[in-house]
Design a protein around this motif. Structure first.
Motif, PDB file in Angstrom:
ATOM      1  N   ALA A 197     -18.809 -10.246 -48.048  1.00  0.00           N
ATOM      2  CA  ALA A 197     -19.114 -11.672 -47.972  1.00  0.00           C
ATOM      3  C   ALA A 197     -17.995 -12.361 -48.741  1.00  0.00           C
ATOM      4  CB  ALA A 197     -20.478 -11.976 -48.586  1.00  0.00           C
ATOM      5  N   VAL A 198     -17.090 -12.993 -48.006  1.00  0.00           N
ATOM      6  CA  VAL A 198     -15.883 -13.558 -48.611  1.00  0.00           C
ATOM      7  C   VAL A 198     -16.221 -14.905 -49.250  1.00  0.00           C
ATOM      8  CG1 VAL A 198     -13.495 -14.231 -48.221  1.00  0.00           C
ATOM      9  CG2 VAL A 198     -14.522 -12.428 -46.813  1.00  0.00           C
TER      10      VAL A 198
ATOM     11  N   GLU B 231     -26.674 -12.585 -45.585  1.00  0.00           N
ATOM     12  CA  GLU B 231     -27.920 -12.407 -44.838  1.00  0.00           C
ATOM     13  C   GLU B 231     -27.683 -11.695 -43.509  1.00  0.00           C
ATOM     14  OE1 GLU B 231     -30.004 -16.121 -44.582  1.00  0.00           O
ATOM     15  OE2 GLU B 231     -29.648 -16.562 -46.689  1.00  0.00           O
ATOM     16  N   THR B 232     -26.567 -11.995 -42.861  1.00  0.00           N
ATOM     17  CA  THR B 232     -26.289 -11.400 -41.551  1.00  0.00           C
ATOM     18  C   THR B 232     -26.115  -9.897 -41.639  1.00  0.00           C
ATOM     19  OG1 THR B 232     -25.303 -13.445 -40.713  1.00  0.00           O
ATOM     20  CG2 THR B 232     -24.692 -11.403 -39.600  1.00  0.00           C
TER      21      THR B 232
ATOM     22  N   ASP C  55     -29.076  -6.892 -40.356  1.00  0.00           N
ATOM     23  CA  ASP C  55     -28.762  -5.969 -39.264  1.00  0.00           C
ATOM     24  C   ASP C  55     -28.361  -4.584 -39.758  1.00  0.00           C
ATOM     25  OD1 ASP C  55     -28.002  -4.991 -36.643  1.00  0.00           O
ATOM     26  OD2 ASP C  55     -25.927  -5.327 -37.275  1.00  0.00           O
ATOM     27  N   ILE C  56     -27.355  -4.530 -40.615  1.00  0.00           N
ATOM     28  CA  ILE C  56     -26.773  -3.244 -41.015  1.00  0.00           C
ATOM     29  C   ILE C  56     -27.538  -2.622 -42.180  1.00  0.00           C
ATOM     30  CG2 ILE C  56     -24.666  -2.146 -41.880  1.00  0.00           C
ATOM     31  CD1 ILE C  56     -23.097  -4.394 -40.438  1.00  0.00           C
ATOM     32  N   GLY C  57     -28.046  -3.457 -43.055  1.00  0.00           N
ATOM     33  CA  GLY C  57     -28.746  -2.965 -44.233  1.00  0.00           C
ATOM     34  C   GLY C  57     -27.796  -2.778 -45.401  1.00  0.00           C
ATOM     35  N   VAL C  58     -28.301  -3.016 -46.596  1.00  0.00           N
ATOM     36  CA  VAL C  58     -27.518  -2.911 -47.826  1.00  0.00           C
ATOM     37  C   VAL C  58     -28.259  -2.002 -48.796  1.00  0.00           C
ATOM     38  CG1 VAL C  58     -26.564  -4.186 -49.794  1.00  0.00           C
ATOM     39  CG2 VAL C  58     -26.577  -5.238 -47.518  1.00  0.00           C
ATOM     40  N   LEU C  59     -27.579  -0.989 -49.309  1.00  0.00           N
ATOM     41  CA  LEU C  59     -28.181  -0.090 -50.295  1.00  0.00           C
ATOM     42  C   LEU C  59     -27.741  -0.422 -51.722  1.00  0.00           C
ATOM     43  CD1 LEU C  59     -28.144   3.371 -48.489  1.00  0.00           C
ATOM     44  CD2 LEU C  59     -29.927   1.628 -48.554  1.00  0.00           C
TER      45      LEU C  59
ATOM     46  N   VAL D  71     -32.890 -11.436 -49.134  1.00  0.00           N
ATOM     47  CA  VAL D  71     -32.710 -10.094 -48.550  1.00  0.00           C
ATOM     48  C   VAL D  71     -33.006  -8.990 -49.563  1.00  0.00           C
ATOM     49  CG1 VAL D  71     -31.076 -10.921 -46.822  1.00  0.00           C
ATOM     50  CG2 VAL D  71     -30.206 -10.091 -49.018  1.00  0.00           C
ATOM     51  N   HIS D  72     -33.635  -9.365 -50.683  1.00  0.00           N
ATOM     52  CA  HIS D  72     -34.144  -8.405 -51.671  1.00  0.00           C
ATOM     53  C   HIS D  72     -33.041  -7.653 -52.414  1.00  0.00           C
ATOM     54  CE1 HIS D  72     -37.991  -9.287 -49.886  1.00  0.00           C
ATOM     55  NE2 HIS D  72     -37.564  -8.889 -48.705  1.00  0.00           N
TER      56      HIS D  72
END
Length: 281
Positions: free
Chosen positions: A41-42, A69-70, A74-78, A101-102
């Motif tokens: 996220a730039v 958020e995008t 879609d891809i998910g963040v760990l 997005v938690h």
């Protein structure tokens, strides 16, 4: 990881370095070397080279939030980390997007806040209102904060000269709300060791490493934070992730290289094969 399996995904919320030494470019190099998929996220586009920063163009806050958020939806963040956030408005937008997005606060997705406030050349990267927003908006949401000694001074007014000072600074930083505070000792130049101090509100952990004699340390803070985030995405507990990050960045500084006419970057290349890389056999 099995063949064709999706690797852990890590998000960097950071500025771009046109010279490729620091910022999201350093983060993406580190993510790759740690075997995780990097997303961005730039927040800003800087005009810089090995000699310093000569310009900054800021991304609109709503665009920064939309990037977060995008990819998360879609891809998910760990795990996620921050770098240069540029303005108070961007920091507020990042905080709200991360809540949606938690990321951070509720503990579902680890959040490493690297409070980048100035370039290594001394160029200011945050105004006073943005510094305040870091303290009030992001620190309470952070799993871990990772300031260097210059950033400690800007954030809490502590001038760290000894290991005892570093412990007191870690206490003051922890009081701002993060789960863990890491005070990095790399800028304590009179100390023959680089001792980082990690604190969780109860226990201190000191992480020493031999000081390396080089001027080429551009991107060192980004590299440490992104390697820690990579380890968190792989399921490591915070102390082990910080140990991994310390080990990773120490080797990156050992393998730093000259670039341009000024300060060169730390290198993630030490994690890659250096022979036969272009062989087809």
């Amino acid at each position: 990881m099995t063949q064709n399996a999706t690797p852990p995904r890590v998000l960097t919320i950071a500025g771009s370095d046109s010279g490729g030494g620091a910022g999201l470019q350093a983060d993406l190099r580190t993510f790759f070397a740690c075997g995780v998929h990097g997303m961005t996220a730039v927040t800003a586009v800087t005009v810089q080279n090995s000699l310093g920063v000569t310009g900054v163009s800021v991304i609109p806050p709503e665009v920064v939030a939309a990037q977060i958020e995008t990819v998360a939806d879609d891809i998910g963040v760990l795990a996620a980390k921050t770098g240069m956030l540029a303005t108070a408005e961007i920091i507020a937008a990042v905080a709200k997007a991360c809540d949606r997005v938690h990321i951070g606060r509720d503990g579902r997705i680890p959040f490493v806040v690297d409070p980048v406030a100035a370039s290594m050349h001394g160029d200011p990267l945050l105004r006073d209102d943005a510094m305040s927003a870091l303290r009030t908006e992001l620190f309470p949401r952070a799993t871990l904060v990772t300031p260097n000694l210059d950033e400690v001074r800007l954030l809490i007014g502590h001038d760290v000269r000894t290991h005892a000072d570093a412990r007191e600074a870690a206490k003051a930083l922890h009081a701002l709300g993060p789960q863990w505070a890491l005070v990095k000792g790399g800028h304590m130049h009179d100390d023959p060791e680089c001792v980082d101090v990690l604190y969780d509100g109860e226990t201190f952990l000191e992480l020493p490493a031999t000081r390396i004699d080089t001027i080429h340390t551009h991107g060192g803070g980004d590299t440490m934070a992104s390697s820690i985030a990579s380890a968190l995405a792989r399921g490591m507990a915070v102390p082990d992730a910080v140990r991994f990050g310390k080990w990773f960045v120490t080797n990156a500084v050992k393998h730093a290289y000259p670039l341009g006419s000024g300060v060169g970057p730390v290198s993630a290349f030490w994690r890659l094969p250096d022979d036969g890389a272009f062989s087809l056999s």
